[in-house]
Design an enzyme around this catalytic site. Structure first.
Site, PDB file in Angstrom:
ATOM      1  N   ASP A  92       0.985  -1.251  -0.089  1.00  0.00           N
ATOM      2  CA  ASP A  92      -0.031   0.121   0.021  1.00  0.00           C
ATOM      3  C   ASP A  92       0.820   1.312  -0.049  1.00  0.00           C
ATOM      4  O   ASP A  92       0.418   2.171  -0.557  1.00  0.00           O
ATOM      5  CB  ASP A  92      -1.053  -0.086   1.179  1.00  0.00           C
ATOM      6  CG  ASP A  92      -1.916  -1.142   1.165  1.00  0.00           C
ATOM      7  OD1 ASP A  92      -2.651  -1.398   0.123  1.00  0.00           O
ATOM      8  OD2 ASP A  92      -1.752  -2.371   2.042  1.00  0.00           O
ATOM      9  N   GLY A 104      -3.755  -3.600   3.051  1.00  0.00           N
ATOM     10  CA  GLY A 104      -5.081  -2.986   2.710  1.00  0.00           C
ATOM     11  C   GLY A 104      -6.216  -3.921   2.207  1.00  0.00           C
ATOM     12  O   GLY A 104      -7.350  -3.908   2.231  1.00  0.00           O
ATOM     13  N   GLU A 111       0.690 -12.555   4.796  1.00  0.00           N
ATOM     14  CA  GLU A 111       1.772 -11.870   3.947  1.00  0.00           C
ATOM     15  C   GLU A 111       2.964 -11.758   4.622  1.00  0.00           C
ATOM     16  O   GLU A 111       4.174 -12.022   4.215  1.00  0.00           O
ATOM     17  CB  GLU A 111       1.244 -10.562   3.728  1.00  0.00           C
ATOM     18  CG  GLU A 111       0.013 -10.833   2.401  1.00  0.00           C
ATOM     19  CD  GLU A 111      -0.471  -9.490   2.096  1.00  0.00           C
ATOM     20  OE1 GLU A 111      -0.977  -9.538   1.076  1.00  0.00           O
ATOM     21  OE2 GLU A 111      -0.517  -8.473   2.834  1.00  0.00           O
TER      22      GLU A 111
HETATM   23  C1  5RP Z   1      -3.011  -7.034   0.748  1.00  0.00           C
HETATM   24  C2  5RP Z   1      -2.021  -6.258   0.405  1.00  0.00           C
HETATM   25  C3  5RP Z   1      -1.666  -5.470  -0.856  1.00  0.00           C
HETATM   26  O1  5RP Z   1      -0.509  -6.101  -1.146  1.00  0.00           O
HETATM   27  C4  5RP Z   1      -1.929  -4.165  -0.953  1.00  0.00           C
HETATM   28  O2  5RP Z   1      -3.216  -3.713  -0.276  1.00  0.00           O
HETATM   29  C5  5RP Z   1      -1.780  -3.579  -2.433  1.00  0.00           C
HETATM   30  O3  5RP Z   1      -2.938  -4.069  -3.012  1.00  0.00           O
HETATM   31  P1  5RP Z   1      -3.029  -3.692  -4.582  1.00  0.00           P
HETATM   32  O4  5RP Z   1      -1.900  -4.249  -5.151  1.00  0.00           O
HETATM   33  O5  5RP Z   1      -4.367  -4.375  -4.999  1.00  0.00           O
HETATM   34  O6  5RP Z   1      -2.897  -2.000  -4.764  1.00  0.00           O
HETATM   35  O7  5RP Z   1      -1.323  -5.907   1.467  1.00  0.00           O
HETATM   36  O8  5RP Z   1      -3.436  -7.262   2.138  1.00  0.00           O
END
Ligand code: 5RP
Length: 260
Positions: A92, A104, A111
């Site tokens: 994010d 996010g 993760e």
């Molecule tokens: C999910 C994450 C994602 O990697 C982060 O929200 C980015 O998402 P996107 O590639 O859709 O912008 O941490 O938990």
């Protein structure tokens, strides 16, 4: 149905496509979550289906596990893989030291475990994710459901003594009900505006009872691959201190993996 790709979609695709070059046949690969990581999973699946290229994937969410299965990647659990060669995931926000805000999409716990169990973590992102200081994006903190309101109060009290500009914690919702993570927990999004000491904050947050993990990734990311809508890609390696520039072909629509 075919969908035209926006400039942000193209930037995410470009970063994902380039990052797949880091993956060699035979590797055990952590598969991130989110829209950028989904492009990476699709690109990896395309290489697997083309033949002569085999990887074992450890997904970081049920959504990524489903996608990996659909595109033909062999999926195992982290317990089965034990250790990974590489994890590729989105973010994010990232700063100049490649510290990250993640979560996010609500998958920060798996993760962080998967990235930490990898020889190397590569973040794929569009340029809008780069910041001078982390914190404009609300920081996700995963808490257990039991007593979550007490954990929220404790978090807000803790933040009074920390070097941040905002202190509001908001329970993440999914429509009318709280968002529930793959582990059955809730997420509190901390609206901090600016985090002046991410390392201290990351350590301190996890001391609150009920907090399972926070979305600050400190000293975990090794490489960031930054895509632009015109296919330009910059690859920064924080350990080697190198910056490389490349260009990849970006599609106009999402109808590019026609064999699945
Ligand atoms: C999910 C994450 C994602 O990697 C982060 O929200 C980015 O998402 P996107 O590639 O859709 O912008 O941490 O938990």
């Amino acid at each position: 149905m075919t969908r035209e790709l926006s400039p942000i979609d193209k930037a995410k695709f470009a970063a994902a496509k380039k990052a797949v070059d880091f993956v060699e046949s035979g590797m055990r690969v952590g598969l991130g979550t989110g829209s950028t990581a989904a492009w990476m999973v699709r690109c990896l699946g395309e290489k697997v289906r083309a033949g002569g290229f085999h990887i074992t994937g450890v997904p970081t969410s049920t959504a990524t596990a489903k996608l990996a299965n659909e595109v033909g990647i062999e999926v195992v659990t982290l317990n089965e893989a034990k250790w990974l060669d590489l994890t590729i995931d989105g973010a994010d926000e990232f700063d100049g030291e490649l510290n990250l805000i993640k979560g996010g999409g609500g998958a920060l716990l798996q993760e962080k475990i998967v990235a930490t169990a990898s020889d190397q973590m590569i973040v794929i992102a569009d340029i809008a994710k780069e910041v001078a200081h982390l914190g404009a994006f609300p920081l996700p903190v995963e808490v257990i459901q039991f007593g979550w309101q007490t954990s929220k109060t404790l978090l807000e009290e803790l933040l009074i003594n920390l070097d941040v500009l905002g202190r509001e914690a908001v329970l993440r919702m999914n429509g009318d009900t709280p968002f529930v993570t793959d582990e059955g927990n809730y997420i509190l999004d901390l609206h901090l505006k600016r985090i002046n000491n991410p390392r201290q904050l990351a350590l301190t947050l996890n001391q609150i009872p009920g907090v399972v993990e926070n979305g600050l990734f400190i000293d975990i990311c090794d490489v960031v691959v930054i895509g632009a809508g015109d296919g330009a890609v910059e690859t920064r390696d924080i350990n080697a201190g190198t910056v490389e520039n490349h260009r990849v072909d970006v599609p106009e629509s999402d109808n590019l993996f026609s064999d699945i």
